[in-house]
Design a protein around this motif. Sequence first.
Motif, short mmCIF file in Angstrom:
data_model
loop_
_atom_site.label_atom_id
_atom_site.label_comp_id
_atom_site.label_asym_id
_atom_site.label_seq_id
_atom_site.Cartn_x
_atom_site.Cartn_y
_atom_site.Cartn_z
N GLY A 114 66.84 18.06 -30.74
CA GLY A 114 66.40 16.77 -31.30
C GLY A 114 65.18 16.18 -30.65
N GLU B 108 59.58 17.65 -33.24
CA GLU B 108 59.36 17.35 -34.65
C GLU B 108 59.14 18.62 -35.46
OE1 GLU B 108 56.17 14.66 -35.32
OE2 GLU B 108 56.21 14.88 -37.49
N GLU C 265 61.31 21.85 -39.15
CA GLU C 265 60.68 20.55 -38.90
C GLU C 265 61.58 19.44 -39.43
OE1 GLU C 265 57.79 21.02 -42.82
OE2 GLU C 265 57.01 20.16 -40.98
N LEU C 266 61.43 18.27 -38.81
CA LEU C 266 62.25 17.12 -39.17
C LEU C 266 61.83 16.55 -40.52
CD1 LEU C 266 62.37 15.21 -35.75
CD2 LEU C 266 64.18 16.59 -36.79
N ASP C 267 62.83 16.05 -41.26
CA ASP C 267 62.58 15.39 -42.54
C ASP C 267 62.48 13.89 -42.28
OD1 ASP C 267 64.36 15.16 -45.74
OD2 ASP C 267 62.30 14.67 -45.13
N ARG C 268 61.25 13.35 -42.24
CA ARG C 268 61.04 11.94 -41.92
C ARG C 268 61.56 11.04 -43.03
NH1 ARG C 268 60.57 11.70 -36.66
NH2 ARG C 268 58.68 12.71 -35.82
N GLN D 109 65.28 10.07 -42.53
CA GLN D 109 65.65 9.45 -41.27
C GLN D 109 65.18 8.00 -41.23
OE1 GLN D 109 64.04 11.81 -38.12
NE2 GLN D 109 65.48 13.50 -38.42
N ASP E 133 58.61 15.38 -30.77
CA ASP E 133 58.83 14.22 -31.64
C ASP E 133 58.39 12.95 -30.90
OD1 ASP E 133 61.77 12.80 -33.29
OD2 ASP E 133 59.62 12.50 -33.57
#
Length: 664
Positions: free
Chosen positions: A75, A78, A94-97, A100, A138
């Motif tokens: 975590g 990013e 990759e993170l899904d902005r 979130q 991130d």
Amino acid sequence: MSLLKQLLLSVTLVVAGILAGTLFVSLDTARQYLNNELQAQSRNAASTLALLMSQPGNQDRATRELLVTALFDSGQFEQIVFTPTAENDVFRLELDRASQPKAVPDWFSGLVTLNAKAQVREVTDGWQRIGTISVMADDQYALQSLWNSVFRLLFIVIGVGVVWALFAIILVRWFRRALKREITTQLEAISTTGQPAAILSESSESHFSELHDVSDAIGQARERIKATQAELDSRIESLELELNRDPVTGLANRKYFVNDLRRRMEKQARGAAVEGHILLFRQRDLAAINRALSRVQVDEWLKTVGERVLAAVKQFPDIPCVLARLNGSDFVLLMLTPSSLDAIRLAQHVRKTLTQLQVTLREGGVSRWAYALIDAGQYGDVSTVLSALDHALMRAESSGHKDIEYVAQPMQVLESKAAPSESEWSELIGHALEHDGLVLSYTHRLYHNELGEIKRYEALLILLDQSREGTAIPGFLFMPAAQRLGYSSQCDLKAIQLALTWLTDNPEELVLRVSLASLLHGKFTPTVVDLLHAAPANVVSRLCLEVDAFALVSGSAEVQAFCRDVVACGVKVGLRNLGNQPEALIYLHQAPFSYLKIGGDFVAGVLGSPGSQNLLGAVIQTARKLKISVLADDVPDQGTANLLMRQGIYLERSEQDAKPESNV
């Protein structure tokens, strides 16, 4: 603004400055630190992951993806991307902005940006490169930390500011009580009238060392007030006697206005910026008003004039003014503005107001006002200002129009002084009439159009001041005074005699202007007819007498009779300034004019004004029906010249074709 408000405002500004500076420095320092930490985190993670993936036991695809997934699931990152060299299948996490919640508001993240760049390392199998791993940390945790620190710092600074504001309020209130106790009591005793001498002579010791100097200054002021009180009372009494008012209108009288103007002129002489314009307006028919109204009604009317003009002046609050009544028929308005445009605007408003107060006379018609406006800043003393005003008013009265006669520059009639007074004018003009002090100045004029040319000379009457050798005063300066003093007809008769003498010796045509005041004189026309009958016919036929269009409108019967009588003697008659007085068109057929002359603002604006072009068409059409030539002066440009030439108007040629000559 009170002292408390000033102190609170200064504290607020200081607190705001401290807050802004602290926030800026703190945010910038924290942002740089977090940027470095994010870069280091990405760099270490990329190096560690590349080392693990380069181990011999981790070369299969499943193991590599498992290592990448394990690191991404922590975590703290990013984006992690593994790009094989030999394969096209890129493994990306990759993170899904969008799914979130946002850690900070968008405006804060846009204002404070963190450069969390991706770090790239190579993955090898022994000595062989098999791909690259890219890791980007991130930045949401860093932004959350910045957001929290900003709020903590903001609350601390605001709290300190509120505490300081409360302390400042308490301090100022205590200081007010101390000042009232130590100083205000003494000041009130000094300023209160009717206090016993014992109270004025008392002096109390201050309880605060900081106020000892103030108490001493108050004591010294008390002694000076006692010493000068009698003198001030005497001066106030004398000033009250000088500030006289006109008994009828309640306005300032001549003495007050002259004294006030003198004080302002003295300040200007010492370098103070005191500039202004002066409007003098005279009721020309006050005697007729006295015959039409009772004395009480005239006084009420004069009072109404003062009140209405004051009300008109109040509509221009940016222009300080002084209104006074100089004598029975003269009023004066001092406008303290250096701008001629503002002065003219206010003067026109006053003229409009006075037009509404005209009185119907027994003899017929309504009462008339004459207006003169000068720039007082151009003159050095009061007497020069008053003489310039009087001369400008004479010009306004002689011109006959209802507009304001504005004189922007000083009229240096003589070499060393301004406009002479009435007695001086009377002596100058009377002496000139008795001792041949009037001469003519001749200027050659050439007009042309497609049909031909008109060649002639134009004469200007000149007064020679024989007490000052070489001083010549042109007619436009001394003729207003001659008309007021009753010399107008004598001067014009002398000019006609000089013109006939010149025509006897010269073969050209000569144009001579005649004033309205002379045309209205009962004996002028018969005398002119006698002069023309006594002259040879070939001389009279080359003389052209020119009258103003305003004269044809205001004195139509007398002017028409004059034109018919002199034309019967063989003289030609011309009409000038028709563009400025279009009403003269309705009288044009009633007098035998040989030509019309237009010029000035009418000709200057004809090219861009449809209304002026329509008026020009009416003038030309009327002139053609009456077989009258049309001449134009002061044509501003070639476009206007082409327009006038197409209409058949004679245009004046350049100065090279019209060389002035003079017998002065």
